[in-house]
Design an enzyme around this catalytic site. Structure first.
Site, PDB file in Angstrom:
ATOM      1  CB  SER A 102      -4.822 -13.793  87.957  1.00  0.00           C
ATOM      2  OG  SER A 102      -5.963 -14.093  88.981  1.00  0.00           O
ATOM      3  CE  LYS A 103      -7.357  -5.840  89.943  1.00  0.00           C
ATOM      4  NZ  LYS A 103      -6.055  -5.372  89.755  1.00  0.00           N
ATOM      5  CB  THR A 146      -8.906 -17.365  84.259  1.00  0.00           C
ATOM      6  OG1 THR A 146      -9.351 -15.892  83.553  1.00  0.00           O
ATOM      7  CG2 THR A 146      -7.127 -17.133  84.356  1.00  0.00           C
ATOM      8  CE  LYS A 164     -13.264 -17.950  82.823  1.00  0.00           C
ATOM      9  NZ  LYS A 164     -14.315 -16.733  83.061  1.00  0.00           N
ATOM     10  CB  ALA A 172     -24.224 -13.495  71.252  1.00  0.00           C
ATOM     11  CB  THR A 210     -22.551 -12.317  64.686  1.00  0.00           C
ATOM     12  OG1 THR A 210     -21.431 -11.433  64.390  1.00  0.00           O
ATOM     13  CG2 THR A 210     -22.675 -13.332  63.530  1.00  0.00           C
TER      14      THR A 210
HETATM   15  P1  ATR Z   1     -16.165 -13.738  75.716  1.00  0.00           P
HETATM   16  O1  ATR Z   1     -15.950 -15.024  76.055  1.00  0.00           O
HETATM   17  O2  ATR Z   1     -15.518 -12.749  76.390  1.00  0.00           O
HETATM   18  O3  ATR Z   1     -17.692 -13.371  75.747  1.00  0.00           O
HETATM   19  P2  ATR Z   1     -16.153 -13.833  72.789  1.00  0.00           P
HETATM   20  O4  ATR Z   1     -16.883 -15.245  72.840  1.00  0.00           O
HETATM   21  O5  ATR Z   1     -15.195 -13.567  71.899  1.00  0.00           O
HETATM   22  O6  ATR Z   1     -15.619 -13.298  74.041  1.00  0.00           O
HETATM   23  O7  ATR Z   1     -17.390 -12.968  72.445  1.00  0.00           O
HETATM   24  C1  ATR Z   1     -17.055 -11.422  72.409  1.00  0.00           C
HETATM   25  C2  ATR Z   1     -18.650 -10.536  72.010  1.00  0.00           C
HETATM   26  O8  ATR Z   1     -18.222  -9.326  71.723  1.00  0.00           O
HETATM   27  C3  ATR Z   1     -19.185 -11.240  70.610  1.00  0.00           C
HETATM   28  O9  ATR Z   1     -20.584 -11.289  70.895  1.00  0.00           O
HETATM   29  C4  ATR Z   1     -18.900 -10.346  69.731  1.00  0.00           C
HETATM   30  O10 ATR Z   1     -19.855 -10.124  68.625  1.00  0.00           O
HETATM   31  P3  ATR Z   1     -19.912 -11.523  67.510  1.00  0.00           P
HETATM   32  O11 ATR Z   1     -20.661 -12.390  68.002  1.00  0.00           O
HETATM   33  O12 ATR Z   1     -20.509 -10.526  66.260  1.00  0.00           O
HETATM   34  O13 ATR Z   1     -18.367 -11.397  67.113  1.00  0.00           O
HETATM   35  C5  ATR Z   1     -18.908  -9.266  70.525  1.00  0.00           C
HETATM   36  N1  ATR Z   1     -17.866  -8.061  70.061  1.00  0.00           N
HETATM   37  C6  ATR Z   1     -16.469  -8.184  70.048  1.00  0.00           C
HETATM   38  N2  ATR Z   1     -16.243  -6.858  69.768  1.00  0.00           N
HETATM   39  C7  ATR Z   1     -17.231  -6.062  69.199  1.00  0.00           C
HETATM   40  C8  ATR Z   1     -17.425  -4.980  68.507  1.00  0.00           C
HETATM   41  N3  ATR Z   1     -16.387  -4.004  68.194  1.00  0.00           N
HETATM   42  N4  ATR Z   1     -18.605  -4.430  68.136  1.00  0.00           N
HETATM   43  C9  ATR Z   1     -19.687  -5.257  68.815  1.00  0.00           C
HETATM   44  N5  ATR Z   1     -19.590  -6.475  69.171  1.00  0.00           N
HETATM   45  C10 ATR Z   1     -18.341  -6.721  69.495  1.00  0.00           C
END
Ligand code: ATR
Length: 269
Positions: free
Chosen positions: A14-15, A63, A67, A131, A155
């Site tokens: 962490s920075k 973090t 969260k 998303a 998705t």
């Molecule tokens: P964070 O809290 O960092 O936003 P997360 O809740 O795991 O992490 O969400 C990651 C997002 O990246 C999701 O929207 C995921 O898509 P899905 O909803 O379909 O799972 C997206 N994501 C992760 N890897 C991906 C990939 N290789 N291609 C496209 N979308 C990706």
């Protein structure tokens, strides 16, 4: 001396301590800001938070992966800012009116960085890819800044349910699209809020075009930004967002405003 911590797992990278110590130097406050490792379970997190604030701690950043747990703790025992309530995640904890108070400064940090980069958000057409939690945290501040939002996600149902949560708050309904549509899309601003890079994966951007591209990730080469740089679009990684979200937390805790000069120095450090 005022005490602060950042709680995470892992946390050694962490920075935040160096950023907050720079803010303290700039504002002339005597602070200590430490990294706090916490085992990855709710009871341990609650115990760390309680011990810290009972011991006179002033503020804590939260973090990964805590969260959402921090949000739930504030729902159960304290209060939340509008941003944290919409994000369903807390990155900043304080004590306000004798109660735990949870804020989420990530989305405001993103908006401040975009504006600092000269991006005009009012009525502009902004696309967010992803998303998950990062997108959820960004939506309210982007809407407040006047942006019209399109969310692209692998998705579709996940993006649809996210958009439904924001329908009542949005002047223009959020538009939801697939990653196939992203390959033919054209936007003023596009933001990568996926965790694809973290998983060593790339988004297929096809012929996607934008005037300004922002990747919430920083510190790693970004294939996402490289795609838009090749079109001569302006690009920016998420390091400035990190600095700005920290500044909002520091301001909440200390009532001290961090000047643009200090922020610019840190962004280029
Ligand atoms: P964070 O809290 O960092 O936003 P997360 O809740 O795991 O992490 O969400 C990651 C997002 O990246 C999701 O929207 C995921 O898509 P899905 O909803 O379909 O799972 C997206 N994501 C992760 N890897 C991906 C990939 N290789 N291609 C496209 N979308 C990706």
């Amino acid at each position: 001396m005022q005490h602060f911590i950042v709680i995470g797992n892992p946390i050694s990278h962490s920075k935040s301590p160096q950023i907050h110590h720079a803010f303290a130097k700039h504002t002339g406050l005597a602070i200590s800001y430490q990294r706090q490792f916490c085992p990855d379970d709710k009871d341990s997190f609650v115990a760390v938070v309680q011990a810290f604030f009972h011991g006179g701690g002033v503020g804590a950043n939260v973090t990964l992966p805590f969260k959402e747990i921090a949000y739930q703790l504030c729902v159960d025992t304290g209060n939340l800012s509008d941003e944290a309530a919409c994000a369903k995640a807390v990155n900043t904890l304080a004590i306000k009116d004798g109660k735990l108070y949870g804020d989420n400064t990530d989305g405001r940090g993103l908006v401040a960085d975009l504006i600092g980069q000269g991006v005009s958000l009012a009525s502009s057409d902004v696309a967010i890819v992803g998303a998950g939690g990062a997108t959820r945290g960004a939506i309210l501040p982007l809407l407040k800044a006047g942006a019209r939002l399109t969310i692209y996600n692998r998705t579709l149902t996940k993006a649809q349910s996210l958009a439904t949560d924001f329908d009542a708050l949005s002047k223009h309904p959020l538009s939801i699209k697939t990653l196939d549509e992203l390959m033919r899309a054209k936007h003023d601003v596009i933001i990568n809020a996926t965790s694809a890079t973290t998983h060593g994966q790339h988004l297929n951007l096809g012929n996607c075009q934008a005037n300004f591209a922002y990747d919430m990730m920083y510190g790693k080469p970004s294939a996402f930004l490289a795609h838009f740089a090749a079109q001569n679009a302006k690009i920016c990684d998420g390091y400035g967002m990190l600095i700005h979200q920290a500044a909002y937390a520091f301001e909440l805790w200390t009532n001290q405003v961090i000047t643009t000069d200090c922020l610019s120095q840190l962004k280029t450090a």
